[in-house]
Design an enzyme around this catalytic site. Sequence first.
Site, short mmCIF file in Angstrom:
data_model
loop_
_atom_site.label_atom_id
_atom_site.label_comp_id
_atom_site.label_asym_id
_atom_site.label_seq_id
_atom_site.Cartn_x
_atom_site.Cartn_y
_atom_site.Cartn_z
N TYR A 91 0.77 -1.02 0.03
CA TYR A 91 -0.05 -0.09 0.11
C TYR A 91 0.84 1.22 0.07
O TYR A 91 0.45 2.10 -0.83
CB TYR A 91 -0.99 0.04 1.16
CG TYR A 91 -2.05 0.96 1.30
CD1 TYR A 91 -3.28 0.97 0.53
CD2 TYR A 91 -1.59 2.39 1.54
CE1 TYR A 91 -4.13 1.99 0.45
CE2 TYR A 91 -2.69 3.55 1.54
CZ TYR A 91 -3.85 3.36 0.89
OH TYR A 91 -4.71 4.16 0.94
N PHE A 143 -7.99 21.45 -24.54
CA PHE A 143 -8.20 20.00 -24.70
C PHE A 143 -9.22 19.63 -23.84
O PHE A 143 -9.69 20.08 -22.79
CB PHE A 143 -7.05 19.37 -24.26
CG PHE A 143 -7.10 17.82 -24.54
CD1 PHE A 143 -7.44 17.18 -25.78
CD2 PHE A 143 -7.50 16.72 -23.47
CE1 PHE A 143 -7.65 15.81 -26.02
CE2 PHE A 143 -7.67 15.63 -23.77
CZ PHE A 143 -7.79 14.77 -25.01
N THR A 144 -10.15 18.82 -24.41
CA THR A 144 -11.56 18.45 -23.58
C THR A 144 -11.27 18.35 -22.09
O THR A 144 -11.92 19.28 -21.28
CB THR A 144 -12.05 17.27 -24.28
OG1 THR A 144 -11.18 16.02 -24.12
CG2 THR A 144 -12.31 17.42 -25.76
N ASP A 234 1.44 19.99 -20.59
CA ASP A 234 0.73 18.89 -20.82
C ASP A 234 1.73 18.17 -21.61
O ASP A 234 1.99 18.26 -22.80
CB ASP A 234 -0.39 18.99 -21.66
CG ASP A 234 -1.31 17.58 -21.73
OD1 ASP A 234 -0.87 16.74 -21.65
OD2 ASP A 234 -2.43 17.58 -22.03
N LYS A 277 -0.19 7.54 -23.38
CA LYS A 277 0.30 7.88 -24.72
C LYS A 277 1.74 7.61 -24.78
O LYS A 277 2.18 6.36 -24.97
CB LYS A 277 -0.13 9.34 -25.21
CG LYS A 277 -1.61 9.45 -25.42
CD LYS A 277 -2.45 9.47 -24.34
CE LYS A 277 -3.59 10.07 -24.73
NZ LYS A 277 -4.61 10.14 -23.48
N ARG A 401 -13.31 15.13 -33.77
CA ARG A 401 -12.75 16.38 -32.86
C ARG A 401 -13.33 17.47 -33.80
O ARG A 401 -12.48 18.09 -34.34
CB ARG A 401 -11.22 15.93 -33.33
CG ARG A 401 -10.75 15.02 -32.20
CD ARG A 401 -10.95 15.69 -30.88
NE ARG A 401 -10.38 14.71 -29.72
CZ ARG A 401 -11.05 14.29 -28.64
NH1 ARG A 401 -12.24 14.80 -28.57
NH2 ARG A 401 -10.48 13.74 -27.65
N PHE A 468 -19.06 14.48 -25.96
CA PHE A 468 -18.88 13.81 -27.12
C PHE A 468 -18.72 12.16 -27.02
O PHE A 468 -18.81 11.22 -27.73
CB PHE A 468 -17.49 14.19 -27.76
CG PHE A 468 -16.52 13.94 -26.95
CD1 PHE A 468 -16.13 15.06 -26.10
CD2 PHE A 468 -15.40 13.17 -26.78
CE1 PHE A 468 -15.05 15.05 -25.17
CE2 PHE A 468 -14.18 12.86 -26.12
CZ PHE A 468 -14.09 14.00 -25.06
C1 LIG Z 1 -3.44 16.04 -24.87
C2 LIG Z 1 -4.06 15.28 -23.84
N1 LIG Z 1 -4.01 15.85 -22.56
C3 LIG Z 1 -4.80 14.79 -21.47
C4 LIG Z 1 -5.39 13.78 -21.87
C5 LIG Z 1 -6.06 13.15 -20.70
O1 LIG Z 1 -5.51 11.85 -20.19
P1 LIG Z 1 -6.44 10.83 -19.78
O2 LIG Z 1 -7.22 10.31 -20.85
O3 LIG Z 1 -5.30 9.69 -19.61
O4 LIG Z 1 -7.17 10.85 -18.53
C6 LIG Z 1 -5.23 13.37 -23.07
C7 LIG Z 1 -5.93 12.09 -23.36
O5 LIG Z 1 -7.05 11.97 -23.90
C8 LIG Z 1 -4.62 14.15 -24.01
O6 LIG Z 1 -4.77 13.65 -25.40
#
Ligand SMILES: Cc1ncc(COP(=O)(O)O)c(C=O)c1O
Length: 476
Positions: A91, A143-144, A234, A277, A401, A468
Amino acid sequence: MKGTQHMDQFTPKTMGQQFGRRSWAEPWKIKMVEPLRMISREQRQKVLVEAGYNTFLLKSEDVYIDLLTDSGTGAMSDRQWAGMMLGDEAYAGSRNFYNLEAAIQTYYGYKYIVPTHQGRGAEHLLSQVVIQRGQFVPGNMYFTTTRLHQELAGGTFVDVIVDEAHDPQSLYPFKGNIDLDKLEALVQREGAQNIAYVSLAGTVNMAGGQPVSMANVKALRQWSNQYGIKVFLDATRMVENAFFIQEREAGYADKSIAEILCEFCSYTDGAWMSAKKDNLVNIGGWLAVNDPVLFEELRNLVIVFEGLHTYGGLAGRDMEAIAIGIAESVQDDHVRSRIGQVRYLGDLLSAWDIPMVLPVGGHAIFLDARRFYSHLPQDQFPAQTLAAELYLDSGIRSMERGIASAGRDPKTGDHYYPKLELTRLTIPRRVYTQAHMDVVAEAVRAIYEERERTHGLKMVYEPKYLRFFQARFEQL
Ligand SMILES: Cc1ncc(COP(=O)(O)O)c(C=O)c1O
């Protein structure tokens, strides 16, 4: 540079570079395979309707070639699988955490590390700690998940990317760059104290996987120092960004990816990461900062939402796989072949004049649905339509997108109308072969030939957050 010299012995030149022949090939061979399944067109039609024309709602067993995302879909190496067996599932204080910490310190250069279950876990923690309600968060395109966490923390995202990023046909080599004049104008308008931090992504996903130059991040650092504004990165696809710097920016051709990555990060105050990624794992994320006070806060908050600060929602084995994945991800021949495969697909499509974002970016081909379906208005979801048609034609799964991903302005409730209306063909790392890319290219050409007969979509169900992922559509 710390930890990077020893990498050079592992990065021999490719055959192409040694002899001027082919420029790249995959630096691995296949040890295990997973059979693919292809269902009939009638079955695809049926499951597509059941999924509300949303490729996120398809079952993966109904997909032939899955280009939905490069997130967590890569193949791990034999070293990483061996590392999984060395999981220390304690843990607290797992040895795998310390290996992960050391890998991030070595290759990204940050001092303090907080593991998280994936990227958005890290975005959540950083946003909650660093943003005060009412502050602005400028960044190089939204980014979303990132913007949502910034908004949930009371911030307002402001796009300060260069104009070229919004033009799919601009061949500008660093379309991910921040426009410092836009940033300065924001500070003059709102005051430096109202800027939470600069949210810098490398490469920029929503712009088509476009890179940021080293000159830009250096200039950003100088600019932000005058105002005492922090810069957070990021780093999700920062390794791929380093490749573009090596290829395109004067003075970097002879530097390794590892050296470029470490230099770039040194101009920022910290980073968040979706390890799914670049870091070559199926799950995981992390947050890294240099400020010990900020670290104390983050490492306390992680316990509330993710888990103790030495596991952050991850199993020990997952942390080990990330640590090994980080070292593999910065190998020059790995990055070259990864981006080489994306370009291979891009070249096939370009030869047939298929409209897409150029130059081709790091992780995906982004088809330009606005030009692909020039007869469809944006509120008939051309990019969503394209993703649905591609699945119907060949069982290939891609992702919207465009307007559906952009969501709504929380203040007005109106759709955001992004300039870019794109369908992403995302290439998982170390998974598909060149023959798969040929099949994909032919399928895109087939639906392009049918484009004038294609109808748009209307949204019939819209969830509150990140619509989405779960929205449903019907054909018009
Ligand atoms: C540029 C970017 N930032 C952040 C994220 C968020 O990461 P996760 O999907 O691991 O939560 C993503 C992935 O979708 C991404 O492409």
